[in-house]
Design a protein around this motif. Sequence first.
Motif, PDB file in Angstrom:
ATOM      1  N   UNK A  29       0.858  -1.191   0.000  1.00  0.00           N
ATOM      2  CA  UNK A  29       0.000   0.000   0.000  1.00  0.00           C
ATOM      3  C   UNK A  29       0.897   1.245   0.000  1.00  0.00           C
ATOM      4  N   UNK A  30       0.820   2.072  -1.050  1.00  0.00           N
ATOM      5  CA  UNK A  30       1.712   3.234  -1.113  1.00  0.00           C
ATOM      6  C   UNK A  30       1.250   4.378  -0.198  1.00  0.00           C
ATOM      7  N   UNK A  31       2.177   5.240   0.149  1.00  0.00           N
ATOM      8  CA  UNK A  31       1.851   6.416   0.951  1.00  0.00           C
ATOM      9  C   UNK A  31       0.803   7.257   0.215  1.00  0.00           C
ATOM     10  N   UNK A  32      -0.115   7.831   0.976  1.00  0.00           N
ATOM     11  CA  UNK A  32      -1.111   8.722   0.390  1.00  0.00           C
ATOM     12  C   UNK A  32      -2.331   8.014  -0.175  1.00  0.00           C
ATOM     13  N   UNK A  33      -2.299   6.688  -0.219  1.00  0.00           N
ATOM     14  CA  UNK A  33      -3.450   5.921  -0.693  1.00  0.00           C
ATOM     15  C   UNK A  33      -4.120   5.218   0.488  1.00  0.00           C
ATOM     16  N   UNK A  34      -5.424   5.041   0.395  1.00  0.00           N
ATOM     17  CA  UNK A  34      -6.161   4.402   1.504  1.00  0.00           C
ATOM     18  C   UNK A  34      -6.966   3.207   1.010  1.00  0.00           C
ATOM     19  N   UNK A  35      -7.014   2.167   1.831  1.00  0.00           N
ATOM     20  CA  UNK A  35      -7.790   0.977   1.500  1.00  0.00           C
ATOM     21  C   UNK A  35      -9.262   1.194   1.808  1.00  0.00           C
ATOM     22  N   UNK A  36     -10.117   0.921   0.798  1.00  0.00           N
ATOM     23  CA  UNK A  36     -11.557   1.138   0.989  1.00  0.00           C
ATOM     24  C   UNK A  36     -12.407  -0.094   0.680  1.00  0.00           C
ATOM     25  N   UNK A  37     -11.764  -1.206   0.298  1.00  0.00           N
ATOM     26  CA  UNK A  37     -12.497  -2.455   0.072  1.00  0.00           C
ATOM     27  C   UNK A  37     -11.489  -3.596   0.048  1.00  0.00           C
ATOM     28  N   UNK A  38     -11.988  -4.824   0.218  1.00  0.00           N
ATOM     29  CA  UNK A  38     -11.104  -5.984   0.070  1.00  0.00           C
ATOM     30  C   UNK A  38     -10.925  -6.269  -1.422  1.00  0.00           C
ATOM     31  N   UNK A  39      -9.820  -6.912  -1.778  1.00  0.00           N
ATOM     32  CA  UNK A  39      -9.504  -7.185  -3.174  1.00  0.00           C
ATOM     33  C   UNK A  39     -10.018  -8.527  -3.657  1.00  0.00           C
ATOM     34  N   UNK A  40      -9.846  -8.834  -4.952  1.00  0.00           N
ATOM     35  CA  UNK A  40     -10.376 -10.071  -5.547  1.00  0.00           C
ATOM     36  C   UNK A  40      -9.779 -11.359  -4.971  1.00  0.00           C
TER      37      UNK A  40
END
Length: 322
Positions: free
Chosen positions: A211-222
Motif C-alpha cells: 500500500x503506497x503512501x497517500x493511498x487508503x484501503x476502501x475495500x477488500x480485493x479479488x
Amino acid sequence: VPRLAELRGKPVKLVDDCIGPDVEAAVGAMKNGELVLLENVRFHKQEEKNDAGFAKQLAANADLYVNDAFGTAHRAHASTEGVTKFLKPSVAGFLLQKELDYLDGAIKAPKRPFVAIVGGSKVSSKITVVESLMEKADKVIIGGGMIFTFFKARGLKVGGSLVEDDQIELAKKLEAMAAAKGCELILPVDVVIADKFDANANTQVVDITAIPDGWMGLDIGPKSIKIFEDALKGSKTVIWNGPMGVFEMAKFATGTTAIANTLAALTPQGCITIVGGGDSVAAAEQAGVADKLSHISTGGGASLELLEGKVLPGVAALDEAK
C-alpha cells in the motif's frame, strides 16, 4: 397510522400520549378487534430513566405485556423492563422470539462448521464481539476498515488507511488469542485502494504489503474475496456483522456484495445465514439478497450485545415475569 390501518383493513385510533386520562378514555372505549396506537414513550424523560412511577402509568391501561421490539431489548427502560413489574404475563412477541432463536441459538449451539464474519471501520467497536466469537466459531473472517489496525500491528505500511493507533496492541492480542483457541482468523491479502475518500477517486488493487503512501484501503480485493468464499464453503452456520468496505460507494462495494451473494448461495445448501447490524442489513438489501438469507436481525446494538454474550435487560425481564 394510515399505513397501519391499510395493512389491518380497519381504522386505527392515535392518541397523542402514552399515559394519562386521554389514553385511559381511548382504551376504555375500545371494542373487541379495535386498535389504539399510543404516542412515542420517549417524549417522556422518565422512559430512559426506567422510572417506576412512569412504568406503572404505562401498565395502568393494559392486561398483559408483549415486547416485540428486539432493537430496544438491550436497554433497561420503563417500556422494556420497568413495565414488566406491573403486568403479568409479560411475554416475547413473535419477532423477538425469532431474533433470540436465531442469534442466541447460533451462539449457544451452532451447527458446525460455524463461521463469523466481522467487518466495519473500527476494531474498538467490535472488540467484545470478536473476542466472544473466537470462543465459539471455527473461523473468524475480518474485513472492513478495522483490517488496517491489524496490518499496522503486524508492522505493515497502510498508507492513509483508517487506523486506530490506540488499538494496535489489542489487534496483536486478538491474533494471539485466535491462535491459542484454535480459531482460524482470516484477514484479507489484497485491498482496493483509492487516492482519496471519494466515489470518483482513482483506484487500484494491491497486496496488503504494497500500500503506497497517500493511498487508503476502501475495500477488500479479488484474491481476498476468493479466500473468504473458500473459507465459507461447507459452513452450517454463518453470522455476518459489518461490511467489507465502503459499500455506499459503488467502486468499493464489490467485497461486501460478494459476501452477501455467497451467503445467499449457502442458505439453500442447509447453512443458517444470519445478518446482524445496521450496515450489514443495508448491504444485504443493496445486494438484493435480503430475502435469500435465513435471518436478518432488526437490532443493531441489541444484536451486538447478544453476540457478545450479554444478557439483554428487556429479555431477562420477560423471563422473570413468566
